[in-house]
Design a protein around this motif. Sequence first.
Motif, PDB file in Angstrom:
ATOM      1  N   MET A  54      -5.190  17.440 -21.182  1.00  0.00           N
ATOM      2  CA  MET A  54      -5.760  18.670 -21.474  1.00  0.00           C
ATOM      3  C   MET A  54      -7.443  18.090 -21.333  1.00  0.00           C
ATOM      4  O   MET A  54      -7.729  19.580 -20.721  1.00  0.00           O
ATOM      5  CB  MET A  54      -5.140  20.032 -22.660  1.00  0.00           C
ATOM      6  N   PHE A  55      -7.887  17.286 -21.760  1.00  0.00           N
ATOM      7  CA  PHE A  55      -8.890  16.956 -22.075  1.00  0.00           C
ATOM      8  C   PHE A  55      -9.339  16.232 -21.613  1.00  0.00           C
ATOM      9  O   PHE A  55     -10.739  15.486 -21.931  1.00  0.00           O
ATOM     10  CB  PHE A  55      -9.541  17.064 -23.434  1.00  0.00           C
ATOM     11  N   LYS A  56      -8.647  15.203 -20.695  1.00  0.00           N
ATOM     12  CA  LYS A  56      -8.769  14.165 -20.301  1.00  0.00           C
ATOM     13  C   LYS A  56     -10.187  13.959 -18.703  1.00  0.00           C
ATOM     14  O   LYS A  56      -9.754  15.345 -18.040  1.00  0.00           O
ATOM     15  CB  LYS A  56      -7.784  13.292 -19.803  1.00  0.00           C
ATOM     16  N   LYS A  57     -10.687  14.045 -18.683  1.00  0.00           N
ATOM     17  CA  LYS A  57     -11.789  13.783 -17.994  1.00  0.00           C
ATOM     18  C   LYS A  57     -11.301  13.144 -16.513  1.00  0.00           C
ATOM     19  O   LYS A  57     -10.732  12.005 -16.871  1.00  0.00           O
ATOM     20  CB  LYS A  57     -13.868  13.201 -18.791  1.00  0.00           C
ATOM     21  N   SER A  58     -11.922  13.922 -15.297  1.00  0.00           N
ATOM     22  CA  SER A  58     -11.898  12.796 -13.857  1.00  0.00           C
ATOM     23  C   SER A  58     -12.750  12.477 -12.943  1.00  0.00           C
ATOM     24  O   SER A  58     -13.187  13.667 -13.380  1.00  0.00           O
ATOM     25  CB  SER A  58     -10.234  14.043 -13.975  1.00  0.00           C
ATOM     26  N   ASN A  59     -12.375  11.659 -12.296  1.00  0.00           N
ATOM     27  CA  ASN A  59     -13.373  11.835 -11.156  1.00  0.00           C
ATOM     28  C   ASN A  59     -12.746  11.754 -10.539  1.00  0.00           C
ATOM     29  O   ASN A  59     -13.267  11.493  -8.959  1.00  0.00           O
ATOM     30  CB  ASN A  59     -13.823  10.088 -10.887  1.00  0.00           C
ATOM     31  N   ALA A  60     -12.007  12.817 -10.040  1.00  0.00           N
ATOM     32  CA  ALA A  60     -11.704  12.919  -8.492  1.00  0.00           C
ATOM     33  C   ALA A  60     -12.360  14.387  -7.630  1.00  0.00           C
ATOM     34  O   ALA A  60     -13.170  14.453  -8.592  1.00  0.00           O
ATOM     35  CB  ALA A  60      -9.947  13.634  -8.716  1.00  0.00           C
ATOM     36  N   PRO A  61     -12.073  14.893  -6.197  1.00  0.00           N
ATOM     37  CA  PRO A  61     -12.927  15.077  -5.860  1.00  0.00           C
ATOM     38  C   PRO A  61     -12.151  16.397  -6.431  1.00  0.00           C
ATOM     39  O   PRO A  61     -11.282  17.468  -6.926  1.00  0.00           O
ATOM     40  CB  PRO A  61     -11.825  15.434  -4.744  1.00  0.00           C
ATOM     41  N   GLY A  62     -13.607  17.857  -7.262  1.00  0.00           N
ATOM     42  CA  GLY A  62     -13.358  18.892  -7.560  1.00  0.00           C
ATOM     43  C   GLY A  62     -14.614  19.537  -8.545  1.00  0.00           C
ATOM     44  O   GLY A  62     -15.486  18.791  -7.920  1.00  0.00           O
ATOM     45  N   THR A  63     -14.496  20.869  -8.394  1.00  0.00           N
ATOM     46  CA  THR A  63     -15.655  20.987  -9.283  1.00  0.00           C
ATOM     47  C   THR A  63     -15.740  21.018 -10.849  1.00  0.00           C
ATOM     48  O   THR A  63     -17.205  21.942 -10.992  1.00  0.00           O
ATOM     49  CB  THR A  63     -16.466  22.730  -8.621  1.00  0.00           C
ATOM     50  N   VAL A  64     -14.500  21.777 -10.952  1.00  0.00           N
ATOM     51  CA  VAL A  64     -14.862  21.759 -12.520  1.00  0.00           C
ATOM     52  C   VAL A  64     -13.710  20.688 -13.153  1.00  0.00           C
ATOM     53  O   VAL A  64     -12.485  20.454 -11.992  1.00  0.00           O
ATOM     54  CB  VAL A  64     -14.470  22.985 -12.444  1.00  0.00           C
ATOM     55  N   THR A  65     -12.731  20.811 -13.751  1.00  0.00           N
ATOM     56  CA  THR A  65     -11.356  20.510 -14.674  1.00  0.00           C
ATOM     57  C   THR A  65     -10.303  21.263 -14.365  1.00  0.00           C
ATOM     58  O   THR A  65     -10.397  22.075 -14.291  1.00  0.00           O
ATOM     59  CB  THR A  65     -11.438  19.633 -16.041  1.00  0.00           C
ATOM     60  N   PRO A  66      -9.559  20.940 -14.659  1.00  0.00           N
ATOM     61  CA  PRO A  66      -7.877  21.249 -14.758  1.00  0.00           C
ATOM     62  C   PRO A  66      -7.642  22.099 -15.680  1.00  0.00           C
ATOM     63  O   PRO A  66      -7.483  23.282 -15.202  1.00  0.00           O
ATOM     64  CB  PRO A  66      -7.191  20.123 -14.337  1.00  0.00           C
ATOM     65  N   PHE A  67      -8.201  21.766 -16.734  1.00  0.00           N
ATOM     66  CA  PHE A  67      -8.646  22.861 -17.661  1.00  0.00           C
ATOM     67  C   PHE A  67      -8.755  23.825 -17.416  1.00  0.00           C
ATOM     68  O   PHE A  67      -8.741  24.798 -17.792  1.00  0.00           O
ATOM     69  CB  PHE A  67      -8.630  22.254 -18.665  1.00  0.00           C
ATOM     70  N   TRP A 301      -0.548  23.231 -13.128  1.00  0.00           N
ATOM     71  CA  TRP A 301      -0.625  23.378 -14.450  1.00  0.00           C
ATOM     72  C   TRP A 301      -0.640  24.817 -13.914  1.00  0.00           C
ATOM     73  O   TRP A 301      -0.815  26.259 -15.222  1.00  0.00           O
ATOM     74  CB  TRP A 301      -2.528  23.261 -13.987  1.00  0.00           C
ATOM     75  N   GLY A 302      -0.450  25.465 -12.779  1.00  0.00           N
ATOM     76  CA  GLY A 302      -0.031  26.630 -12.443  1.00  0.00           C
ATOM     77  C   GLY A 302       1.551  26.395 -13.005  1.00  0.00           C
ATOM     78  O   GLY A 302       1.428  28.310 -13.626  1.00  0.00           O
ATOM     79  N   ILE A 303       2.487  26.337 -13.731  1.00  0.00           N
ATOM     80  CA  ILE A 303       3.260  26.516 -14.615  1.00  0.00           C
ATOM     81  C   ILE A 303       3.279  26.594 -15.745  1.00  0.00           C
ATOM     82  O   ILE A 303       3.500  26.979 -16.315  1.00  0.00           O
ATOM     83  CB  ILE A 303       4.924  25.119 -14.029  1.00  0.00           C
ATOM     84  N   PHE A 304       1.527  25.464 -16.028  1.00  0.00           N
ATOM     85  CA  PHE A 304       1.930  25.877 -17.814  1.00  0.00           C
ATOM     86  C   PHE A 304       1.140  26.860 -17.827  1.00  0.00           C
ATOM     87  O   PHE A 304       0.410  27.968 -19.009  1.00  0.00           O
ATOM     88  CB  PHE A 304       0.230  24.582 -17.965  1.00  0.00           C
ATOM     89  N   GLU A 305       0.518  27.321 -16.885  1.00  0.00           N
ATOM     90  CA  GLU A 305      -0.453  28.759 -17.030  1.00  0.00           C
ATOM     91  C   GLU A 305       0.912  30.209 -17.487  1.00  0.00           C
ATOM     92  O   GLU A 305       0.913  30.928 -18.228  1.00  0.00           O
ATOM     93  CB  GLU A 305      -1.305  29.425 -15.310  1.00  0.00           C
TER      94      GLU A 305
END
Length: 462
Positions: A54-67, A301-305
């Motif tokens: 949930m709170f793991k930082k990522s350097n993958a492509p994107g604008t915001v964190t998955p959470f 994360w959609g499932i988590f939602e």
Amino acid sequence: METISTIVANVTSFIWGIPMMVLLLGGGIFLTIRLRFFQFKYFPHIMGQTVGKMFKKSNAPGTVTPFQATTSALASTMGAANIVGVPVAIALGGPGAIFWMWAVAFIGMATKYAEVLLGNQYRQKNEEGDWVGGPMYYIRNGLGWKKVASFFAFALMIEIVASTMVQANSISTMIESSFGIPVAGTGLLIMLVVGLVTLGGIQTIGKVSEKLIPSMVVVYLIAACAVLFINASEIPVAFMMIFSHAFQPISAAGGFAGAGVAAAIRWGLARGIYSNEAGMGTAPIAHSAAKNDHPAKQGFWGIFEVIVDTLVVCTITALVVLTSGEWMQTSAEDASSMVASSLAPVFGVTLSNSIISIILFFFSITTVIVIVYYGEKQAEFLFGTKFSKVMRIVYIIAIFIGAIGGLKSIWIFLDLMLACVVIPNIIAVLCLSKKVKTTTDEYFNQVHQSKKQKQHQTNQAL
């Protein structure tokens, strides 16, 4: 105008009845079967990739964190449907409605997963360097249906004008009723907050929703659990009623008029389908901005939602009204007050009403913020980033007009326009289901292959 209103009401009532339930529920069942019930088979892995990171930082492509992307998407679903809609479902369908709500939530996980995965699969960078995506992109880029993609975007862009008005009016009238603040004052406050937050784009929206949504959920769950603690002895009885009356009718008692199995199924399915918005096409817009290295991971994360929205919050609401006995004392017409009445023995009438009002206020505010962002993305898709800023101003003005109860004549088109959004989205998701399956299989094959390699290396080391 009255004749037009009647015609529109009849048409939308028909569309959002059996046809929409068949489309959304049938689509979810089809995707569940095609993906080989993966939401059950890989449930521990899915939780490990979401809650576990949930709170793991990522350097993958994107604008915001998955959470942050997930809480942004949750912001548009969390609200009155969880606190008011569930008691209504129980009042009209009995306790058994909750069982069918759970059933459709598990089926809806496949739909939400598929549309979020596709949103990430076909996303792209805009002129400002932000990642954008959603149904309009996977309809155009995945299927080549350019006109359908434009229709979807235009319908959602216009629908959000009416939606912001309805949400703003709901907030302003609730605050006036609870605290005596004039609707115009609340309207100006909402305009200011929404304007400031949306100015910063999805990054600011993500930071706000990341803090606000979990905080409000926790506050609500604490208040609800206080009631469940007092009524702990009734919890087993509540579960027994949920399971037994999912398959057998329940007779009238007190203010409860009774319900047959058909009513339990109808209201349970409706609540499960509409509470988490699986298949509605809005969530992929927020999730497409997330940092991730594989579309399937964001799909989890959609499932988590769905889990948070329906299986946790809606279930807690159901247990509160069932264990307190309010579902038997309050008629269906007043079902919206069941939760506040259930909290009253613990917190008092005034504080209970204030707690629910404040929670709904913040849920509604975040909903308006996120749907304005959704509307901007549709305008950007159709006419570019400059026009999206114009639509932001239109939405902010619509907030004030709606807050004071203006232009109610256009509110009647809200459900009709929403149908114009949902239908092309779910059809597109089903048409792209082969792509969803291929991407999903690719991911899990990689995961299992990686596990085998690690096991092999461990065995060699020994």
